[in-house]
Design a protein around this motif. Structure first.
Motif, PDB file in Angstrom:
ATOM      1  N   ASP A 127      57.455   7.076  18.609  1.00  0.00           N
ATOM      2  CA  ASP A 127      57.039   8.250  18.775  1.00  0.00           C
ATOM      3  C   ASP A 127      57.588   9.342  17.922  1.00  0.00           C
ATOM      4  N   GLN A 207      52.337   7.099  20.462  1.00  0.00           N
ATOM      5  CA  GLN A 207      51.380   7.252  21.636  1.00  0.00           C
ATOM      6  C   GLN A 207      51.315   8.816  22.154  1.00  0.00           C
ATOM      7  N   ASP A 208      52.360   9.424  21.442  1.00  0.00           N
ATOM      8  CA  ASP A 208      52.398  11.019  21.880  1.00  0.00           C
ATOM      9  C   ASP A 208      51.232  11.502  21.097  1.00  0.00           C
ATOM     10  N   GLU A 209      50.418  12.262  21.926  1.00  0.00           N
ATOM     11  CA  GLU A 209      49.110  12.762  21.173  1.00  0.00           C
ATOM     12  C   GLU A 209      49.509  13.903  20.128  1.00  0.00           C
ATOM     13  N   ARG A 212      49.373  11.991  16.624  1.00  0.00           N
ATOM     14  CA  ARG A 212      48.280  11.393  16.658  1.00  0.00           C
ATOM     15  C   ARG A 212      47.744  11.804  15.148  1.00  0.00           C
ATOM     16  N   SER A 220      39.751   8.091  19.208  1.00  0.00           N
ATOM     17  CA  SER A 220      39.894   8.351  20.686  1.00  0.00           C
ATOM     18  C   SER A 220      38.549   9.266  20.848  1.00  0.00           C
TER      19      SER A 220
END
Length: 264
Positions: A127, A207-209, A212, A220
């Motif tokens: 992340d 995993q942190d938006e 992304r 997604s």
């Protein structure tokens, strides 16, 4: 006969480009006409506007651009130095080192995904932008291509530079790098496209938006807007535009580098 060949070439080119043009047109279709085979009654920017305003898609684009540009710049610098050492410097184990680099081409990312993730996690890079960037810096194809190009540079240029008192670093910086600009430009296109389209590793490590990238963002959207495919298509069209522009700008260098690789 030549006219028939030209006509066949145009038909093949049209058949290749037609699905892409249809995809681009679908990004501006209204939802009610998305699956229509005819020309839409009207074109709309609502799909693109929704993706840019209601979805953090600009953030995804910015993340992909930052990662792709950073990896490209750093990788070109490191790969050019490694290729110069493998092509011009004489040291024990040079052949084994080059063979080891080329052998990594046989290993795909899914094979090393788990151990690579464990190493990145142990370093505390999950992340983070560093976790997205650092594993993508090494590319054996880039080292191989640059080494083959450096083998074709006349040694007389290096000998003349050495007579002027230049060491290996100055020869690399002032002689080799200027001569390898076409090859570096071609590799820049390839590296940018590869990192812009990367999906598996960014999906695993971030995993942190807010981290992304665009390909993960489109995936997604496919789950979130499964019944709103016009938004997904609009997002795909936006993501494809930078790759098309980069390829069009760099295709001349790319073709030139492929024609000259391995020639002496």
């Amino acid at each position: 006969m030549p006219r028939a060949r030209v006509l066949a070439a145009y038909l093949i080119a049209f058949g290749t480009v037609a699905p892409l043009l249809w995809f681009l047109l679908s990004a501006f279709r209204p939802e009610s006409e998305l699956y229509s085979l005819g020309w839409p009654h009207e074109l709309t920017l609502a799909n693109v506007a929704y993706v840019l305003t209601e979805v953090p898609f600009l953030r995804y684009l910015a993340n992909s651009a930052f990662v792709a540009i950073t990896v490209t710049v750093i990788a070109l610098f490191l790969h050019s130095m490694a290729a110069y050492a493998l092509a011009r410097l004489s040291f024990r184990g040079r052949g084994i080192a080059f063979a080891s680099v080329v052998a990594t081409l046989l290993i795909s990312l899914p094979v090393i995904l788990v151990p690579l993730f464990m190493v990145v996690r142990a370093l505390g890079l999950v992340d983070t932008y560093a976790g997205l960037i650092v594993p993508g810096l090494f590319n054996a194809f880039g080292v191989f291509l640059l080494r083959q190009f450096y083998l074709g540079i006349p040694r007389e240029l290096e000998d003349a530079a050495q007579l002027d008192g230049c060491g290996h670093w100055r020869i690399y910086w002032h002689v080799v790098l200027p001569l390898s600009r076409p090859m570096l430009a071609a590799l820049a296109v390839l590296f940018f496209l590869a990192n812009w389209n990367s999906f598996l590793w960014p999906l695993a490590v971030a995993q942190d938006e807010s981290l992304r990238v665009v390909q993960v963002g489109i995936a997604s959207l496919q789950g979130q807007y499964a019944s709103k495919m016009h938004y997904v298509i609009a997002a795909g069209a936006l993501a494809a535009l930078p790759t098309v522009l980069v390829f069009l700008l760099g295709q001349r260098w790319l073709i030139q580098s492929l024609k000259t690789t391995g020639l002496r």
